[in-house]
Enzyme design. Structure first.
Site, PDB file in Angstrom:
ATOM      1  N   VAL A  49      -2.090  -1.126   0.151  1.00 21.48           N
ATOM      2  CA  VAL A  49      -0.957  -0.451  -0.475  1.00 21.48           C
ATOM      3  C   VAL A  49      -1.476   0.683  -1.353  1.00 21.48           C
ATOM      4  O   VAL A  49      -2.264   0.460  -2.276  1.00 21.48           O
ATOM      5  CB  VAL A  49      -0.119  -1.432  -1.308  1.00 21.48           C
ATOM      6  N   LYS A  50      -1.029   1.881  -1.057  1.00 23.58           N
ATOM      7  CA  LYS A  50      -1.457   3.066  -1.794  1.00 23.58           C
ATOM      8  C   LYS A  50      -0.518   3.244  -2.984  1.00 23.58           C
ATOM      9  O   LYS A  50       0.695   3.433  -2.816  1.00 23.58           O
ATOM     10  CB  LYS A  50      -1.394   4.274  -0.860  1.00 23.58           C
ATOM     11  N   VAL A  51      -1.095   3.213  -4.179  1.00 24.62           N
ATOM     12  CA  VAL A  51      -0.311   3.240  -5.409  1.00 24.62           C
ATOM     13  C   VAL A  51      -0.776   4.423  -6.267  1.00 24.62           C
ATOM     14  O   VAL A  51      -1.980   4.613  -6.459  1.00 24.62           O
ATOM     15  CB  VAL A  51      -0.491   1.922  -6.192  1.00 24.62           C
TER      16      VAL A  51
END
Length: 217
Positions: free
Chosen positions: A83-85
């Protein structure tokens, strides 16, 4: 240094995967929008091609929303989905929560050592300093990557540093020289990395000489 492709184009990703050098893939909403395809369909296809981490961007602006998105994406493939945050306070909260659930995270839009330190302490799997965007404003983007790598390794933190926003092959060479764990590279730059004028001349010369060899009768 591991090589990721920075793309959402299925044809590009499939081709590079066929080269035998691909370790993962990073995407973002801008890249997906260029494909003209539904977000989820695009990511599902990438997961079917890439044998490694696939970064999928959370677009919520609050931590609960990012966590919910992350949990949803992870259901597609808990081993590959990352998950790119974005680097911000809400992003740090999301990274902490997701990492506690065993979901990999990639802290993106990192432009300083302090941001990288906080991301690593929150539990980010990957940290992505953006080289090209810093170069664009007359800063040495690669110096930041080097400083972050030193920081992570000095304190034996588990996060891996991804040199992102790569603009040309020299960025890749510099990333390897300074010890970046990963470089995520656009398709165009990957193709450029395979080329050299002396290689092209050599192939043409060998082919021409082969054609001069008498053929069996």
């Amino acid at each position: 240094m591991k090589i990721f492709i920075d793309s959402a184009n299925i044809d590009e990703i499939r081709e590079v995967a066929g080269w035998g050098i691909l370790d993962g893939c990073t995407t973002n909403p801008s890249l997906v929008s260029k494909t003209g395809r539904p977000f989820r369909d695009c990511i599902a296809d990438i997961l079917g091609i890439v044998d490694g981490p696939v970064s999928v961007e959370a677009v919520s602006t609050d931590a609960p929303g990012m966590v919910k998105e992350g949990e949803d994406w992870a259901r597609l493939d808990p081993d590959k989905v990352t998950v790119k945050v974005p680097m911000c306070i809400e992003g740090l909260k999301a990274i902490k929560s997701l990492s506690g659930k065993g979901i990999k995270t990639n802290c993106t839009l990192v432009f300083s050592q302090t941001q990288a330190l906080l991301a690593a302490r929150a539990g980010a799997t990957f940290i992505s300093p953006f080289v090209g965007r810093l170069d664009d404003i007359s800063h040495q983007g690669m110096d930041l990557v080097s400083d972050i790598v030193d920081l992570i390794e000095s304190y034996d933190m588990e996060a891996e540093v991804i040199a992102a926003s790569i603009r040309h092959p020299l960025h890749v060479v510099e990333s390897a020289r300074i010890g970046a764990h990963i470089a995520t590279i656009p398709y165009k730059v990957l193709v450029q990395m395979t080329r050299h004028p002396l290689t092209d001349i050599g192939i043409e010369r060998f082919q021409a000489d082969y054609n001069k060899i008498p053929k069996p009768r």
